[in-house]
Scaffold this motif. Sequence first.
Motif: not given
Length: 327
Positions: A143-147, A150-155, A178-183
């Motif tokens: 969640n921190t990386l996504k915020e 950095r969604p590519g690193e968060a997934l 959350a994984l799908a959202s990052c993709k």
Amino acid sequence: MTRARLPSVKMAAEGDFLLRYRAVSNKLKKRFLRKPNVAEASEQFGQLVRELKQQDCLQYAAFCNLAMARCEQTLFNAPGEALALTEAARLFLHCERETQALRAPGFSEHLQAALNCYSFAIKVYIEMNQPVMAASLCLELGNTLKEMGRPGEALVHFQRAAELQSHTPAEALLALRALASCKILTRDYDGALSVLTDMQFQAQERGVQLPGSTSPVGVFLDIASQCEISRVLLLMLLEPPPQKLLPEHAQTLERYAWESFDSHSQVTFLPENVFLLLQSVVMACQEKDIESLKSLQTELWPLLSPEQNHLLHLVLMERVAPSGQGI
């Protein structure tokens, strides 16, 4: 006067920290016929952490937490080690956020330090046979990386959280969401569709609790319905040719075909108004009816999540762009 003193006060605090840090570290050195008092050193490092946090010297506080973690590891106190590592990770992340807020140049060294601390803390919890605690740290990091954009690193962290929570289906499915959202954020729409399809299958399989029923209940019902909506929109966005359409996706689209007999009876976990609007979206996409899509977008907007509205917007854009029309 006050502003002029600030740098010297900061430097004095840093100098005092280095002297005290070295003094405590020296106590851990092995001496002839004398065993180091590791527990006392850990306590003194903890006192340094508290003082440094009060002085807003968070980077140094993080290093002291790392020293505490090493002490707790020597004492075979795994919970204390994991706690100190987690606190260090959070302090390093706070420093990284401050650097980004100031737009200061750097090499993301604080972020890398935080990632290492989280990784070690997760490993400790796994060794303690506490997968729930390990998963919670994976989710926190993801969640921190996504915020931080950095969604590519968060997934990868959401994926690991789902794996660690395989014994708790609802929590695992939320991690996969959350994984799908990052993709989707990284424009890996095929990957997002694959994850959502797997999620929907699991939700429908594990969420059915009433005898003779095929509809999931509770949180599984909500997950299944949200996956269905997102999957239909992704299929409209990707437009895979019939020869490359997987059987599970073909079955989904068949449910929204106008000629299907009583289609809504096959998707009982969706409200009828949402189902009919999605059916109209599928028909409008097949007919390339842009005006109808615009009208349907207005009707669906309050019924969809922000992410689903974004997908519907992309579906419309894909069809508007070739004709040169504006939205």
